[in-house]
Enzyme design. Structure first.
Site, PDB file in Angstrom:
ATOM      1  CB  VAL A 106      -0.933   0.031   1.225  1.00 31.56           C
ATOM      2  CG1 VAL A 106      -1.846   1.246   1.164  1.00 31.56           C
ATOM      3  CG2 VAL A 106      -1.741  -1.254   1.321  1.00 31.56           C
ATOM      4  CB  CYS A 107       0.919   4.283   0.275  1.00 34.24           C
ATOM      5  SG  CYS A 107       1.336   6.032   0.173  1.00 34.24           S
ATOM      6  CB  SER A 108       5.723   4.900   0.567  1.00 32.78           C
ATOM      7  OG  SER A 108       5.310   4.898   1.918  1.00 32.78           O
TER       8      SER A 108
END
Length: 324
Positions: A106-108
């Site tokens: 998720v995301c970074s």
């Protein structure tokens, strides 16, 4: 009923919503009487100790990573803690992640997977603000800044924060079917139908906001009136500029030509209307400024790869019953 183990990796500086969003999806699905997959969600940190989220929230994991066993789904959230990741965490991912049934970031969190070599030769995404950096630091990764999530083999990467919920819903739909996923989405008051290929940006978010107030106001007016006369001449008149001045100023401040902006706004309006209303294709085409259904069909095929009727079939939710 099969048991599906989900392991969520925790570390200091993790983004709390990256953790709790997908967890709510999986645990919500587990409560559904029609769900064939019994999700068991577990959290783990390197030593089993509490971690402090970037928001200041403290999370207490269930176990240490080394004691967690091999999950069916390994979920790696993002957050400020990915900027200076503990080498031990990267090493654990390098050794343990390939054994998992599927790997999700998720995301970074994509940066942690990339550091562990798990994205080499794969297509991936992350939050739009970090896509350039991910590509520069890890040239072996084919970074795509557009999609909400990307699936390459058994590895799924998702964009910023709430996109983790989209990715988790897609996995629940894959495991347990659309009815279960839609029930969870409605319970969380989020959309099920955002497809992986859908852009992280709306037509307005994908471009710059004009500096001059008349052009800023005009951008919003276009979005509110897709069926109006949106020719360069008509828009220039609203902005009190000559067509040539308007076209030049709009492109300089917004980053795209007026025609491209209008096309994107109309397509987005049509997509939303096909998803959220029962209006016929002809009515949608007229209300979104296309005039003829064939004009709208060409725009959909050119940009989305599907005709309007097929788009509606895929992404308009079907009614389901829900019992808490």
């Amino acid at each position: 009923m099969s048991i599906h183990r989900v392991l969520v990796v925790l570390f200091d500086g993790v983004q709390s919503l990256d953790v709790t969003g997908p967890m709510e999806v999986f645990t919500g699905a587990a409560r559904h009487h029609a769900c064939d997959a019994r999700y068991v969600v577990q959290t783990a940190s390197l030593d089993g100790g509490p971690v402090r989220c970037s928001s200041g929230l403290t999370l207490v994991p269930d176990v240490a990573l080394d004691a967690a066993g091999t999950p069916d789904t390994l979920l790696v959230p993002g957050g400020e803690g990915t900027r200076s990741a503990d080498p031990r965490l990267v090493e654990w991912l390098r050794g343990a992640a390939p054994c998992a049934g599927r790997i999700v970031s998720v995301c970074s969190g994509a940066f942690l997977l990339a550091q562990a070599g798990l994205l080499d030769g794969r297509r991936a995404t992350t939050h739009w603000a970090y896509c350039d950096l991910l590509g520069r630091l890890f040239p072996a990764v084919a970074v795509d800044p557009e999609p909400i999530w990307v699936r390459d083999g058994n590895v799924m990467t998702s964009a910023g924060v709430t996109a983790g919920i989209d990715a988790a819903l897609a996995l629940v739909e894959e495991d347990a079917g659309r009815e279960v996923a839609l029930m969870v989405a409605r319970h969380l008051v989020v959309f099920l139908r955002r497809p992986g290929g859908q852009s992280q940006f709306s037509a307005q978010l994908a471009v710059q906001v004009a500096e001059r107030e008349p052009l800023r106001e005009l951008q919003q007016w276009i979005a509110d009136h897709p069926a109006a006369d949106l020719s360069v001449e008509a828009l220039a008149a609203r902005a009190s500029l000559s067509p040539r001045q308007f076209a030049r100023a709009f492109r300089a401040e917004v980053g795209v030509t007026p025609g491209r902006y209008v096309d994107d706004v109309r397509l987005e309006a049509a997509r939303r209307m096909l998803e959220d209303s029962a209006d016929g294709v002809e009515t949608v085409a007229r209300r979104c400024g296309y005039g003829a259904p064939e004009t709208m069909r060409r725009a959909f095929v050119r940009t989305l790869g599907v005709a309007p009727a097929e788009y509606r079939r895929r992404f308009q939710p079907r009614p389901v019953s829900y019992s808490p």
